[in-house]
Design a protein around this motif. Structure first.
Motif, PDB file in Angstrom:
ATOM      1  N   ALA A 122      18.157 -20.147  -7.730  1.00  0.00           N
ATOM      2  CA  ALA A 122      17.386 -20.790  -9.027  1.00  0.00           C
ATOM      3  C   ALA A 122      15.997 -21.614  -8.276  1.00  0.00           C
ATOM      4  O   ALA A 122      16.171 -21.946  -7.360  1.00  0.00           O
ATOM      5  CB  ALA A 122      18.586 -21.561  -9.354  1.00  0.00           C
ATOM      6  N   ALA A 123      16.049 -21.609  -9.701  1.00  0.00           N
ATOM      7  CA  ALA A 123      14.395 -23.298  -9.721  1.00  0.00           C
ATOM      8  C   ALA A 123      15.185 -24.235 -10.569  1.00  0.00           C
ATOM      9  O   ALA A 123      16.025 -24.815 -10.892  1.00  0.00           O
ATOM     10  CB  ALA A 123      13.498 -22.547 -10.964  1.00  0.00           C
ATOM     11  N   VAL A 124      15.056 -25.007  -9.875  1.00  0.00           N
ATOM     12  CA  VAL A 124      15.641 -26.374  -9.520  1.00  0.00           C
ATOM     13  C   VAL A 124      14.550 -27.238 -10.241  1.00  0.00           C
ATOM     14  O   VAL A 124      13.905 -27.603 -10.232  1.00  0.00           O
ATOM     15  CB  VAL A 124      16.091 -27.316  -8.601  1.00  0.00           C
ATOM     16  N   PHE A 125      14.909 -28.338 -11.941  1.00  0.00           N
ATOM     17  CA  PHE A 125      14.517 -28.600 -12.441  1.00  0.00           C
ATOM     18  C   PHE A 125      14.487 -30.563 -12.419  1.00  0.00           C
ATOM     19  O   PHE A 125      16.343 -30.160 -12.543  1.00  0.00           O
ATOM     20  CB  PHE A 125      14.323 -28.140 -13.842  1.00  0.00           C
ATOM     21  N   ARG A 126      14.455 -31.479 -12.948  1.00  0.00           N
ATOM     22  CA  ARG A 126      14.277 -32.548 -12.910  1.00  0.00           C
ATOM     23  C   ARG A 126      14.534 -32.495 -14.554  1.00  0.00           C
ATOM     24  O   ARG A 126      13.067 -32.876 -14.372  1.00  0.00           O
ATOM     25  CB  ARG A 126      13.571 -33.696 -11.937  1.00  0.00           C
ATOM     26  N   GLU A 156      10.593 -30.938 -15.372  1.00  0.00           N
ATOM     27  CA  GLU A 156       9.420 -30.973 -13.911  1.00  0.00           C
ATOM     28  C   GLU A 156      10.523 -30.307 -12.630  1.00  0.00           C
ATOM     29  O   GLU A 156      11.149 -30.475 -12.357  1.00  0.00           O
ATOM     30  CB  GLU A 156       9.097 -32.117 -13.486  1.00  0.00           C
ATOM     31  N   GLU A 157       9.695 -28.906 -13.038  1.00  0.00           N
ATOM     32  CA  GLU A 157      10.096 -27.951 -11.691  1.00  0.00           C
ATOM     33  C   GLU A 157       9.956 -28.584 -10.330  1.00  0.00           C
ATOM     34  O   GLU A 157       8.976 -29.016 -10.067  1.00  0.00           O
ATOM     35  CB  GLU A 157       9.731 -26.579 -11.388  1.00  0.00           C
ATOM     36  N   ILE A 158      10.930 -29.046  -9.153  1.00  0.00           N
ATOM     37  CA  ILE A 158      10.714 -29.221  -8.091  1.00  0.00           C
ATOM     38  C   ILE A 158      11.169 -28.223  -7.062  1.00  0.00           C
ATOM     39  O   ILE A 158      10.565 -28.835  -5.723  1.00  0.00           O
ATOM     40  CB  ILE A 158      12.146 -30.431  -8.157  1.00  0.00           C
ATOM     41  N   ALA A 159      12.206 -27.253  -7.604  1.00  0.00           N
ATOM     42  CA  ALA A 159      12.075 -26.905  -6.239  1.00  0.00           C
ATOM     43  C   ALA A 159      12.174 -25.093  -6.498  1.00  0.00           C
ATOM     44  O   ALA A 159      12.684 -24.805  -7.419  1.00  0.00           O
ATOM     45  CB  ALA A 159      13.518 -27.145  -4.878  1.00  0.00           C
ATOM     46  N   ILE A 160      12.780 -24.552  -5.672  1.00  0.00           N
ATOM     47  CA  ILE A 160      13.008 -22.918  -5.509  1.00  0.00           C
ATOM     48  C   ILE A 160      13.902 -23.115  -3.958  1.00  0.00           C
ATOM     49  O   ILE A 160      13.835 -22.817  -3.218  1.00  0.00           O
ATOM     50  CB  ILE A 160      12.598 -21.997  -5.463  1.00  0.00           C
ATOM     51  N   PRO A 196      10.479 -26.806  -1.622  1.00  0.00           N
ATOM     52  CA  PRO A 196      10.174 -27.741  -2.685  1.00  0.00           C
ATOM     53  C   PRO A 196       8.733 -27.121  -3.323  1.00  0.00           C
ATOM     54  O   PRO A 196       7.918 -26.040  -3.175  1.00  0.00           O
ATOM     55  CB  PRO A 196       9.118 -28.759  -1.919  1.00  0.00           C
ATOM     56  N   HIS A 197       8.560 -27.117  -4.930  1.00  0.00           N
ATOM     57  CA  HIS A 197       7.611 -26.854  -5.656  1.00  0.00           C
ATOM     58  C   HIS A 197       6.729 -27.733  -5.754  1.00  0.00           C
ATOM     59  O   HIS A 197       6.474 -29.132  -5.600  1.00  0.00           O
ATOM     60  CB  HIS A 197       7.954 -26.917  -7.096  1.00  0.00           C
ATOM     61  N   GLY A 198       5.269 -26.802  -5.258  1.00  0.00           N
ATOM     62  CA  GLY A 198       3.985 -27.505  -4.941  1.00  0.00           C
ATOM     63  C   GLY A 198       3.965 -28.499  -3.598  1.00  0.00           C
ATOM     64  O   GLY A 198       4.496 -28.954  -3.397  1.00  0.00           O
ATOM     65  N   ASP A 199       3.555 -29.879  -3.969  1.00  0.00           N
ATOM     66  CA  ASP A 199       3.260 -30.242  -3.185  1.00  0.00           C
ATOM     67  C   ASP A 199       3.760 -31.744  -3.080  1.00  0.00           C
ATOM     68  O   ASP A 199       3.891 -32.665  -1.875  1.00  0.00           O
ATOM     69  CB  ASP A 199       1.085 -30.948  -3.210  1.00  0.00           C
ATOM     70  N   GLY A 257      13.284 -35.312  -2.617  1.00  0.00           N
ATOM     71  CA  GLY A 257      13.678 -37.158  -1.516  1.00  0.00           C
ATOM     72  C   GLY A 257      15.167 -36.581  -1.792  1.00  0.00           C
ATOM     73  O   GLY A 257      16.187 -35.036  -1.268  1.00  0.00           O
ATOM     74  N   ALA A 258      15.953 -37.353  -0.139  1.00  0.00           N
ATOM     75  CA  ALA A 258      17.044 -37.597   0.166  1.00  0.00           C
ATOM     76  C   ALA A 258      18.117 -36.514  -0.596  1.00  0.00           C
ATOM     77  O   ALA A 258      19.480 -36.150  -1.492  1.00  0.00           O
ATOM     78  CB  ALA A 258      17.347 -38.573   0.763  1.00  0.00           C
ATOM     79  N   GLU A 259      17.962 -37.561  -2.211  1.00  0.00           N
ATOM     80  CA  GLU A 259      19.297 -37.459  -3.342  1.00  0.00           C
ATOM     81  C   GLU A 259      19.521 -35.787  -4.094  1.00  0.00           C
ATOM     82  O   GLU A 259      20.154 -35.434  -4.145  1.00  0.00           O
ATOM     83  CB  GLU A 259      19.219 -38.224  -4.556  1.00  0.00           C
ATOM     84  N   GLU A 260      17.744 -35.666  -4.400  1.00  0.00           N
ATOM     85  CA  GLU A 260      17.599 -34.643  -5.107  1.00  0.00           C
ATOM     86  C   GLU A 260      17.859 -33.376  -4.101  1.00  0.00           C
ATOM     87  O   GLU A 260      18.472 -32.056  -4.434  1.00  0.00           O
ATOM     88  CB  GLU A 260      15.588 -33.649  -4.494  1.00  0.00           C
ATOM     89  N   ARG A 261      17.646 -33.574  -2.414  1.00  0.00           N
ATOM     90  CA  ARG A 261      18.274 -32.436  -1.176  1.00  0.00           C
ATOM     91  C   ARG A 261      19.462 -32.260  -1.730  1.00  0.00           C
ATOM     92  O   ARG A 261      20.586 -31.187  -1.532  1.00  0.00           O
ATOM     93  CB  ARG A 261      17.268 -32.846  -0.061  1.00  0.00           C
ATOM     94  N   ALA A 262      20.428 -33.425  -1.724  1.00  0.00           N
ATOM     95  CA  ALA A 262      21.977 -33.623  -1.741  1.00  0.00           C
ATOM     96  C   ALA A 262      21.902 -32.790  -2.913  1.00  0.00           C
ATOM     97  O   ALA A 262      23.811 -32.066  -2.394  1.00  0.00           O
ATOM     98  CB  ALA A 262      22.411 -34.891  -1.289  1.00  0.00           C
ATOM     99  N   VAL A 263      21.716 -33.176  -3.929  1.00  0.00           N
ATOM    100  CA  VAL A 263      22.222 -32.213  -5.004  1.00  0.00           C
ATOM    101  C   VAL A 263      22.380 -31.351  -4.920  1.00  0.00           C
ATOM    102  O   VAL A 263      22.785 -30.133  -5.231  1.00  0.00           O
ATOM    103  CB  VAL A 263      21.480 -32.878  -6.411  1.00  0.00           C
ATOM    104  N   ILE A 264      20.547 -30.473  -4.759  1.00  0.00           N
ATOM    105  CA  ILE A 264      20.905 -28.869  -4.291  1.00  0.00           C
ATOM    106  C   ILE A 264      21.671 -28.616  -3.379  1.00  0.00           C
ATOM    107  O   ILE A 264      22.461 -27.053  -3.581  1.00  0.00           O
ATOM    108  CB  ILE A 264      19.388 -28.748  -4.415  1.00  0.00           C
ATOM    109  N   GLU A 265      21.632 -29.064  -2.682  1.00  0.00           N
ATOM    110  CA  GLU A 265      22.437 -28.232  -0.922  1.00  0.00           C
ATOM    111  C   GLU A 265      24.469 -28.423  -2.069  1.00  0.00           C
ATOM    112  O   GLU A 265      24.920 -27.464  -1.562  1.00  0.00           O
ATOM    113  CB  GLU A 265      22.927 -29.470   0.402  1.00  0.00           C
TER     114      GLU A 265
END
Length: 154
Positions: free
Chosen positions: A16-20, A33-37, A47-50, A54-62
């Motif tokens: 998936a592509a992950v968006f906030r 805003e695309e944040i990760a693939i 992570p998308h771009g530079d 964050g820890a919360e984003e990574r936890a949600v994705i996992e």
């Protein structure tokens, strides 16, 4: 309007592509805003771009990866149950409704596919049966020491 989730996952073939998701602007328009693939097969999160995740984003994705894998596993077994149904329906069709021309068109492909499936299933079953006796001794009950049995009764 209902509250939108903080993250949106646009499903792709391997992940998936992950968006906030945000509506914090003057027009209350939805901004994504695309944040990760995410690669679901190997669990890779890029992570998308530079911007680092964050820890919360990574936890949600996992968490999403775990849930998505469970959904895909459920779909796989459901597809197999449907395949069994289709085989039964195909058998009924071949026996009751198929013309000679219909059967001529599909017989060789069906026989090869069924032979291939049977070969794999028989080999896998034999492997499981061969492994079963090796696992059985580990499952045997061990004697309980006399003092432990006496304590259990008390």
């Amino acid at each position: 309007m209902t509250d939108l989730p903080e993250f949106y996952f646009r499903i792709r073939e391997n992940g998936a592509a992950v968006f906030r998701v945000s509506t914090e602007n003057r027009q209350r328009r939805i901004e994504m805003e695309e944040i990760a693939i995410v690669n679901i097969r190997n669990g890779n999160i890029r992570p998308h771009g530079d911007r680092p995740l964050g820890a919360e984003e990574r936890a949600v994705i996992e968490e999403w990866i775990e849930e998505r894998r469970a959904v895909l596993d459920d779909r796989d077994i459901d597809d197999i149950h449907r395949a069994v149904d289709h085989l039964n329906l195909t058998t009924q069709w071949a026996q009751s409704r198929a013309s000679d021309a219909d059967l001529e068109e599909v017989t060789d492909r069906l026989l090869l596919a069924m032979h291939d499936l049977r070969t794999v299933l028989v080999r896998k079953k034999a492997d499981r049966m061969a492994a079963a006796p090796a696992a059985a001794p580990e499952q045997e009950l061990q004697p309980v020491p006399a003092d432990a049995a006496a304590r259990a009764k008390a």
